[in-house]
Write a protein that holds these residues in place. Structure first.
Motif, PDB file in Angstrom:
ATOM      1  N   TRP A   1       0.871  -1.407   0.037  1.00  0.00           N
ATOM      2  CA  TRP A   1       0.505  -0.161  -0.104  1.00  0.00           C
ATOM      3  C   TRP A   1       0.781   1.167  -0.118  1.00  0.00           C
ATOM      4  O   TRP A   1       0.203   2.369  -0.176  1.00  0.00           O
ATOM      5  CB  TRP A   1      -0.765  -0.109   1.773  1.00  0.00           C
ATOM      6  N   THR A   2       2.130   1.397   1.087  1.00  0.00           N
ATOM      7  CA  THR A   2       2.723   2.493   0.411  1.00  0.00           C
ATOM      8  C   THR A   2       3.342   2.258  -0.762  1.00  0.00           C
ATOM      9  O   THR A   2       4.130   1.399  -1.605  1.00  0.00           O
ATOM     10  CB  THR A   2       3.401   2.197   1.402  1.00  0.00           C
ATOM     11  N   ALA A   3       4.886   3.686  -0.974  1.00  0.00           N
ATOM     12  CA  ALA A   3       5.755   3.159  -2.374  1.00  0.00           C
ATOM     13  C   ALA A   3       6.335   1.907  -2.224  1.00  0.00           C
ATOM     14  O   ALA A   3       6.983   1.659  -2.922  1.00  0.00           O
ATOM     15  CB  ALA A   3       5.584   4.405  -2.429  1.00  0.00           C
TER      16      ALA A   3
ATOM     17  N   MET B   1     -15.200  -5.568  -1.839  1.00  0.00           N
ATOM     18  CA  MET B   1     -13.825  -6.161  -1.943  1.00  0.00           C
ATOM     19  C   MET B   1     -12.590  -5.905  -2.535  1.00  0.00           C
ATOM     20  O   MET B   1     -11.527  -6.131  -2.367  1.00  0.00           O
ATOM     21  CB  MET B   1     -14.094  -7.151  -3.220  1.00  0.00           C
ATOM     22  N   VAL B   2     -12.890  -4.158  -2.449  1.00  0.00           N
ATOM     23  CA  VAL B   2     -11.351  -3.734  -3.131  1.00  0.00           C
ATOM     24  C   VAL B   2     -10.337  -3.492  -2.531  1.00  0.00           C
ATOM     25  O   VAL B   2      -8.912  -3.407  -1.903  1.00  0.00           O
ATOM     26  CB  VAL B   2     -11.722  -2.105  -3.884  1.00  0.00           C
ATOM     27  N   GLY B   3     -11.046  -3.210  -0.942  1.00  0.00           N
ATOM     28  CA  GLY B   3     -10.066  -3.015   0.350  1.00  0.00           C
ATOM     29  C   GLY B   3     -10.248  -1.645   0.623  1.00  0.00           C
ATOM     30  O   GLY B   3     -11.094  -0.982   0.298  1.00  0.00           O
ATOM     31  N   LEU B   4      -9.801  -1.656   2.206  1.00  0.00           N
ATOM     32  CA  LEU B   4     -10.119  -0.449   2.426  1.00  0.00           C
ATOM     33  C   LEU B   4      -8.872   0.584   2.883  1.00  0.00           C
ATOM     34  O   LEU B   4      -8.151   1.281   3.436  1.00  0.00           O
ATOM     35  CB  LEU B   4     -10.556  -1.316   4.568  1.00  0.00           C
ATOM     36  N   GLN B   5      -7.835   0.204   2.107  1.00  0.00           N
ATOM     37  CA  GLN B   5      -6.671   1.228   1.366  1.00  0.00           C
ATOM     38  C   GLN B   5      -7.268   2.558   2.177  1.00  0.00           C
ATOM     39  O   GLN B   5      -6.095   3.400   3.160  1.00  0.00           O
ATOM     40  CB  GLN B   5      -5.858   0.652   0.726  1.00  0.00           C
ATOM     41  N   ASN B   6      -7.993   3.458   1.040  1.00  0.00           N
ATOM     42  CA  ASN B   6      -8.215   4.755   1.799  1.00  0.00           C
ATOM     43  C   ASN B   6      -8.630   5.265   3.430  1.00  0.00           C
ATOM     44  O   ASN B   6      -8.623   5.882   3.936  1.00  0.00           O
ATOM     45  CB  ASN B   6      -9.382   5.062   0.705  1.00  0.00           C
ATOM     46  N   LEU B   7      -9.233   3.859   3.717  1.00  0.00           N
ATOM     47  CA  LEU B   7      -9.925   4.265   5.137  1.00  0.00           C
ATOM     48  C   LEU B   7      -8.558   3.953   5.968  1.00  0.00           C
ATOM     49  O   LEU B   7      -7.951   5.306   6.324  1.00  0.00           O
ATOM     50  CB  LEU B   7     -10.596   3.370   5.087  1.00  0.00           C
ATOM     51  N   TYR B   8      -7.333   3.656   5.691  1.00  0.00           N
ATOM     52  CA  TYR B   8      -6.324   2.829   6.609  1.00  0.00           C
ATOM     53  C   TYR B   8      -5.485   4.789   5.866  1.00  0.00           C
ATOM     54  O   TYR B   8      -4.591   4.968   7.016  1.00  0.00           O
ATOM     55  CB  TYR B   8      -5.397   1.757   6.110  1.00  0.00           C
ATOM     56  N   GLU B   9      -5.374   5.024   4.937  1.00  0.00           N
ATOM     57  CA  GLU B   9      -4.683   7.229   4.788  1.00  0.00           C
ATOM     58  C   GLU B   9      -5.513   7.221   5.172  1.00  0.00           C
ATOM     59  O   GLU B   9      -4.570   8.727   6.016  1.00  0.00           O
ATOM     60  CB  GLU B   9      -5.149   7.430   2.811  1.00  0.00           C
TER      61      GLU B   9
END
Lengths: 408, 296, 278
Positions: free
Chosen positions: B79-81, C114-122
Motif C-alpha cells: 500500500w505504500t510506495a 471487495m477492493v479493500g479499505l486502503q483509503n480508510l487506512y490512509e
C-alpha cells in the motif's frame, strides 16, 4: 439524540411562540413543539406515537424522532401491515407528512385502508373538515355551548390540546374518511413506477433501494425536514412507512437463498436510511419478511442497524392456534432491540413474553400469563412450549443457552 | 519428542506449529529459532504477523548476525510506495534468491510467521506448491511455519499439514504457563510416531518438557494421603495387644466342626436329598415398590 | 471512564501501556459502552485520538461523553480528536452531490467493496500524523500524546459488504503503523451474532474475523449476556483475556466479571456479588 432538539433550537433564534409542554428539560434551550410529539420522560428526546398506545409504552413512551422501527412480519403479513397502517393513520391525525413506499401494493391502496380514528377530543383546525361525532354543533367551533367562557381564548390553546394528546385510538372496522385522509400530505414511492437504470458503479446496494433512498433524500430536502433547514415555517415530522423491504419484489434475493448474492443490499440501505433520519425530523417504520430469511446472522445485522425492532408471530396457521393457552390472543410479540441514544444504558422492557390481540378499537399488547387450569386432568404444559422465553435475544440478555453456570 | 525436534537433526523437514486462539504458538516458534541460532545456522524469518521487535524479544543473548528478519509486517500488500517484503514475493524463485543471499555454504532454515497470513491472500494450491518446491530445492534446509488452525477451513489446514513432516499442535495446559504439545512425526520410512507432552518455555526461550503423558489430563501431583487410623482417637480401647491376639486365635468357636466331620459333610452321600427350586412370579419382590399390586 | 474497569485492567490515564491492540467484542450484547469508556479514557490521557464513529451520529457520542465528563466538541476544536462520522460520509457516497469534494475515506462504498479499505487506512494514518499529533507543533498548538485509534464498529463494515479479509488487512495495517511504529494504541469493537455450529464454508463471516482479531490483539474484552438469561440488575458478563506476557513473564489468567450499565457509567463486580444479590 438522533435529531437533537437542542440543535434544532440553535438553528432558530426565535422558535415557536408557545412553550407548549409542561415538561421542561433542565437546560437553557427551549423545546420546540411540533404537534403530535412529546419529549421523552427519560432523556428528553422527541417522541412520536406509533398509533398503538401499548406499543408506545413498550418502546419507552413512543418512537424517537430520527430512529427506525423494524417490524418482523408475521407469516401472512396481516398484523405487521396493521401496525404500519396505524402508524400512518396516526400521522394523518397529527398532521404529519407521510411517505409510503411499497413494491407490492400501490401506496394509494395502503392509504385507503387506514383505520378511522375515534375522534372525541381531537381538535380539527380547518372548519371544512367535519368531525364525525354527531353531538358536535354544526356551526363553527368557536361557539361553544357549555364551555362558552373559553371560546375567546386564542386558538393556540386548541393546538396545545392536540399536541399534548399523544396517541389516538382507531376503529379497525371502519376506513378513514377521505377528507381527513386527503388533508394530509403524502409522498408515494411505488417501485414498478421507477424503472431501474443500471448503475455505473458496483455499489453493494441494489438499484431499487438506491432509487428509494434518493427519493427519500429529495423529499426531505425539498420539504424542509432537515434539522439544519432554516426555520422559516413551522416544523413538522415526516413519517416514512416502508413495506416489506427485503422481499423478492424489491429485486432482493435475501429471502430466496441461504447465501444470497445481494446479501449486503438491505443492510447498506438501512445504513443510508439511518444516516438520512439522524439528520432530519423524520421517523421510519420498516417491515421485513423475516420468516423467509434463512441466514440468521444477516437477520441479526439487519436488526442491529435499526434502532427499535419487534417481531410478530401470529398463531394463525400454526399448531399453536389450538393451544388453549393462547386462545385469548392473536399472536406473540418479541422485542428484539431497544435503542440507547444519547445514553449509555438502554431501557429494556420488564417483561419478555408478550402477546398481542387485535380488537376492534385497540391493538393490545399484554404480558402473557398462564390462564388458570380448570381442566380435570392435570396437564403439564412445559414452559418450553411458550416460544417467547426461548427466543428472545434482547440487547443485553441472551437466551437460556446453558444452564450450567447458575452463579447467583 | 519435542526435544528431538528442537535439535533439528533432520534435513528437508517441514515443521508446522499449529495453534488457536486459546494458546499462541509464537513462543514455541521463537524457541525453534533460538535453537537454530545456537547451532550456528542461518535463519531467515518471513515476519508477516509480528513486528521485528516482538520477534527479537528474548533472542538478545544469541548471535544475531545469522538471523535475517524480512519485515513483511509494515507493508505486506504494497500500500505504500516502498514495501520491504510483500506477500506476492512468496514464490519459489524469490525465496530461493533470498536464502542464497547469505554467504554461508550451509543452507538456511526458513521460518514463516505465519502461514495463515499467506493463506489468506494467496490460494492454497499455490502456497503448497511453493512449499514443496522449497523443500526439494535445496536452498533451505528446513522450513518451520506457524499456522492458526481456527482461521481456515478444515480442508485447508489438512492440506497444508499433509505436506509437513512434523506437526506440533499446542493447546493450553492446566497451569497458566504450561502448554500441551501433541506432536505427530512422519519419518521417511513412512512410520508415524505421536506424542503428547507438557512443556514450559522459559525466559531465555529454552523449552522444558515437564512430563510425558500418554493420556490427557494428568493428575499426578496429588498424592494419596496416608490412611487415618480409625482406632486412634477413641475413648474406648479397640486395639488388641499381642497376648490378647493369641488368646483370640486359640478360642474354639461354637459351631466349628473338627476336620473329619468337615470332610464327611463335604462329600455328600448318595442318599442325601437335593432341593430344586425355580423362582416364580411371586418371588420377584421389589422392595422399592410396595404398591405394585395396586391398580392405579 | 469507568474507574472499576481501570482497576481491573490496571491502567489509569496517567500511566497506561503503549503499543496495545485492544479488541472489544460482544456476542448478542451491546458492547458499545466500553468504547465510550476508552474514548473518554484516552481523551483524559491527552492522547491524539482518531475515532471512526460508524454507528451513530456525532451528537450521540457527544451526549454520552458529556455524561462521562468529556467534551467531544472541545476536543475536536483543540484538534485532539479527529472524528469520522460514518453515517454522513456514507450517505454522501451513496447519493453523490455534485459539489462534494468529499472525504475519500469511505469511497470503497461506491466501488466494489471487495477492493479493500486502503483509503480508510490512509485517512487514519493522515489524521494521526497531522501537525499537533505527537510531533513538533509548529503553530504553537498543544502537544498531544501518543496516537490512538478507536473504531465503532467493525461489523458495520461487514454489513456494508466489506469482506472479513479486507477488515483483517485494515486492522493489520493499523496495528503495524499505530502500535509498532508510532507506539500508540488501537481499540476496535466487533459485534458477533449467535454462535452457530462449525461453519466450515464461511470464510467471510464475523466468526473468522473475530478469531483473526483475537490472534492479533493483546487484550480482548468479550461481552455477552448471562448464561442464565435476562436479568434487570446484571446486564451481562465481561471476560478479560490478556494475550501477551505481562512484564514478569507470567501469563495472566482470564478473568470474568459481571457488569451493570447505568446512566453515568458502568459498575463491574465479581460473579455473584452484584449489589442486587448481596
Amino acid at each position: 439524540m438522533a435529531a437533537p432538539v437542542n440543535s434544532v433550537v440553535n438553528s432558530s433564534a426565535k422558535c415557536s411562540s408557545f412553550n407548549a409542554t409542561s415538561f421542561q428539560k433542565k437546560t437553557r434551550s427551549r423545546l420546540i413543539s411540533i404537534p403530535g410529539t412529546r419529549p421523552s420522560v427519560q432523556n428528553g428526546q422527541l417522541l412520536v406515537s406509533t398509533g398503538v398506545t401499548s406499543l408506545d409504552y413498550l418502546l419507552g413512551g413512543g418512537l424517537a424522532v430520527g430512529t427506525v422501527l423494524l417490524i418482523e412480519e408475521d407469516r401472512y403479513d396481516s398484523y405487521s401491515r396493521m401496525i404500519l397502517k396505524y402508524f400512518l393513520a396516526e400521522g394523518v391525525v397529527c398532521r404529519h407528512e407521510l411517505f409510503v413506499a411499497s413494491a407490492q401494493h400501490t401506496p394509494d391502496d395502503i392509504l385507503q385502508e387506514l383505520p378511522s380514528p375515534i375522534l372525541d377530543d381531537v381538535a380539527i383546525h380547518k372548519p371544512v373538515e367535519q368531525p364525525r361525532l354527531s353531538h358536535e354543533p354544526q356551526d363553527s367551533l368557536d361557539a361553544m355551548k357549555i364551555a362558552w367562557r373559553y371560546q375567546n381564548l386564542p386558538k393556540v390553546q386548541t393546538a396545545l390540546a392536540s399536541s399534548s394528546r399523544f396517541g389516538h385510538y382507531y376503529d379497525v372496522s371502519k376506513m378513514m374518511e377521505a377528507e381527513i385522509r386527503e388533508a394530509a400530505k403524502c409522498h408515494r414511492f411505488y417501485l414498478p413506477e421507477h424503472p431501474t437504470q443500471s448503475s455505473p458503479t458496483h455499489s453493494p446496494m441494489l438499484e431499487s433501494y438506491s432509487a428509494l433512498l434518493k427519493s427519500l433524500r429529495d423529499v426531505i430536502q425539498r420539504e424542509g425536514f432537515e434539522v439544519t433547514a432554516p426555520m422559516s415555517k413551522s416544523r413538522n415530522i415526516l413519517r416514512i412507512g416502508l413495506h416489506s423491504l427485503g422481499s423478492t419484489l424489491w429485486g432482493d434475493d435475501l429471502c430466496c437463498h441461504d447465501n444470497p448474492r445481494h446479501g449486503h443490499a438491505l443492510t447498506t440501505f438501512l445504513y443510508g436510511l439511518r444516516a438520512l433520519l439522524r439528520s432530519s425530523l423524520s421517523v421510519a417504520v420498516v417491515t421485513v419478511p423475516s420468516h423467509l430469511i434463512q441466514n440468521r446472522a444477516l437477520m441479526g445485522r439487519i436488526t442491529r442497524l435499526c434502532d427499535n425492532a419487534i417481531a410478530l408471530e401470529s398463531f394463525k396457521g400454526s399448531e399453536r392456534e389450538a393451544n388453549p393457552l393462547y386462545k385469548d390472543y392473536h399472536g406473540l410479540l418479541h422485542v428484539r432491540q431497544v435503542p440507547h441514544l444519547n445514553c449509555l444504558a438502554s431501557q429494556l422492557p420488564d417483561h419478555k413474553d408478550l402477546a398481542f390481540k387485535l380488537k376492534r378499537k385497540q391493538f393490545s399488547i399484554e404480558r402473557l400469563h398462564l390462564p388458570p387450569d380448570l381442566s380435570e386432568t392435570v396437564s403439564r404444559v412445559s414452559r418450553g412450549e411458550l416460544a417467547g422465553t426461548a427466543m428472545v435475544g434482547s440487547a443485553c440478555g441472551s437466551g437460556t443457552s446453558g444452564n450450567k453456570h447458575l452463579d447467583f | 519428542m519435542l526435544s528431538e525436534l528442537l535439535q533439528g537433526t533432520d534435513t528437508g523437514g517441514f515443521l508446522i506449529v499449529q495453534d488457536n486462539i486459546s494458546h499462541s504458538g509464537r513462543p514455541l516458534l521463537k524457541s525453534f529459532i533460538s535453537a537454530a541460532l545456537n547451532r550456528d545456522e542461518d535463519v531467515h524469518v518471513l515476519a508477516f504477523e509480528a513486528s521485528e521487535e516482538e520477534l527479537k524479544d528474548g533472542l538478545q543473548g544469541l548471535p544475531c548476525q545469522r538471523l535475517h528478519i524480512h519485515n513483511a509486517y509494515i507493508d505486506p500488500l504494497g500500500w505504500t510506495a516502498h514495501p520491504a517484503f510483500t506477500v506476492q514475493q512468496f514464490c519459489f524463485e524469490e525465496l530461493t534468491q533470498l536464502a542464497k543471499q547469505t554467504s554461508q555454504p550451509k543452507p538456511a532454515t526458513l521460518v514463516i510467521d505465519s502461514l495463515s497470513w499467506i493463506l489468506r491472500h494467496l490460494n492454497p494450491p499455490h502456497v503448497c506448491k511453493t512449499l514443496q518446491q522449497l523443500r526439494k530445492g535445496g536452498a533451505v534446509r528446513a522450513i518451520i511455519g506457524l499456522l492458526h488452525a481456527d482461521m481456515h477451513q478444515r480442508g485447508t489446514v489438512g492440506s497444508i499439514c499433509h505436506l509437513a513432516t512434523s506437526v506440533i499442535a499446542v493447546s493450553p495446559g492446566m497451569k497458566a504457563d504450561e502448554a500441551v504439545a501433541k506432536t505427530t512425526k512422519r519419518a521417511k520410512s513412512g512410520k508415524v510416531t505421536q506424542d503428547e507432552e507438557i512443556f514450559r518455555i522459559n525466559e531465555d526461550l529454552t523449552v522444558v518438557v515437564l512430563n510425558k503423558t500418554s493420556h490427557p489430563g494428568p493428575k499426578q501431583t496429588d498424592q494419596e494421603e496416608p490412611e487415618m487410623d480409625p482406632t486412634a482417637n477413641l475413648t474406648f480401647n479397640l486395639r488388641l495387644s499381642d497376648t490378647e491376639r493369641e488368646a483370640k486365635e486359640k478360642l474354639a468357636l461354637p459351631f466349628v466342626f473338627s476336620k473329619e466331620k468337615k470332610m464327611a459333610l463335604l462329600q455328600s452321600g448318595p442318599g442325601s436329598g437335593r432341593i430344586l427350586y425355580e423362582p416364580d412370579a411371586n418371588d420377584d419382590y421389589d422392595q422399592e415398590d410396595p404398591d405394585d399390586d395396586l391398580d392405579v | 471512564m469507568f474507574t472499576e474497569l481501570n482497576s481491573i485492567l490496571n491502567t489509569s490515564p496517567d500511566s497506561f501501556t503503549q503499543g496495545d491492540f485492544i479488541l472489544v467484542s460482544g456476542r448478542q450484547s451491546d458492547a458499545s459502552f466500553l468504547i465510550h469508556h476508552f474514548l473518554s479514557f484516552y481523551l483524559r490521557a491527552r492522547c491524539k485520538v482518531c475515532f471512526l464513529g460508524l454507528v451513530q451520529s456525532f451528537s450521540h457520542y457527544s451526549a454520552v461523553c458529556q455524561r462521562l465528563g468529556v467534551s467531544l466538541a472541545q476536543a475536536k476544536e483543540k484538534r485532539q480528536l479527529v472524528f469520522l462520522e460514518g453515517l454522513q460520509e456514507g450517505l454522501s457516497v451513496f447519493i453523490p452531490q455534485d459539489d462534494t469534494t468529499g472525504n475519500k475515506a469511505l469511497s470503497f462504498l461506491s466501488r466494489d467493496p471487495m477492493v479493500g479499505l486502503q483509503n480508510l487506512y490512509e485517512f487514519v494514518r493522515s489524521s494521526v500524523s497531522s501537525p499537533g499529533g505527537g510531533e513538533e507543533g509548529s503553530d504553537g498548538s498543544e502537544q498531544w500524546g501518543p496516537p490512538v485509534l478507536l473504531v465503532d464498529d467493525l461489523s458495520v463494515l461487514l454489513s456494508l459488504g466489506v469482506s472479513a479479509r479486507a477488515v483483517l488487512d485494515f486492522s493489520h495495517y493499523c496495528r503495524a503503523s499505530l502500535c509498532s511504529q508510532l507506539q500508540g494504541n488501537v481499540v476496535m469493537l466487533l459485534h458477533c451474532e449467535e454462535e452457530e455450529e462449525e461453519d466450515d464454508g464461511d470464510d467471510e463471516g464475523s466468526e473468522r474475523l473475530l478469531k483473526g482479531l483475537i490472534h492479533q490483539c493483546c487484550l480482548a474484552l468479550h461481552v455477552q449476556g448471562l448464561p442464565t438469561g435476562y436479568c434487570r440488575d446484571i446486564h451481562g458478563q465481561v471476560e478479560v483475556c490478556w494475550r501477551r506476557r505481562q512484564g514478569d513473564g507470567q501469563h495472566t489468567q482470564n478473568k470474568v466479571f459481571q457488569y451493570k450499565v447505568h446512566d453515568k457509567g458502568a459498575s463491574f463486580f465479581a460473579r455473584g456479588t452484584s449489589s442486587a444479590v448481596l
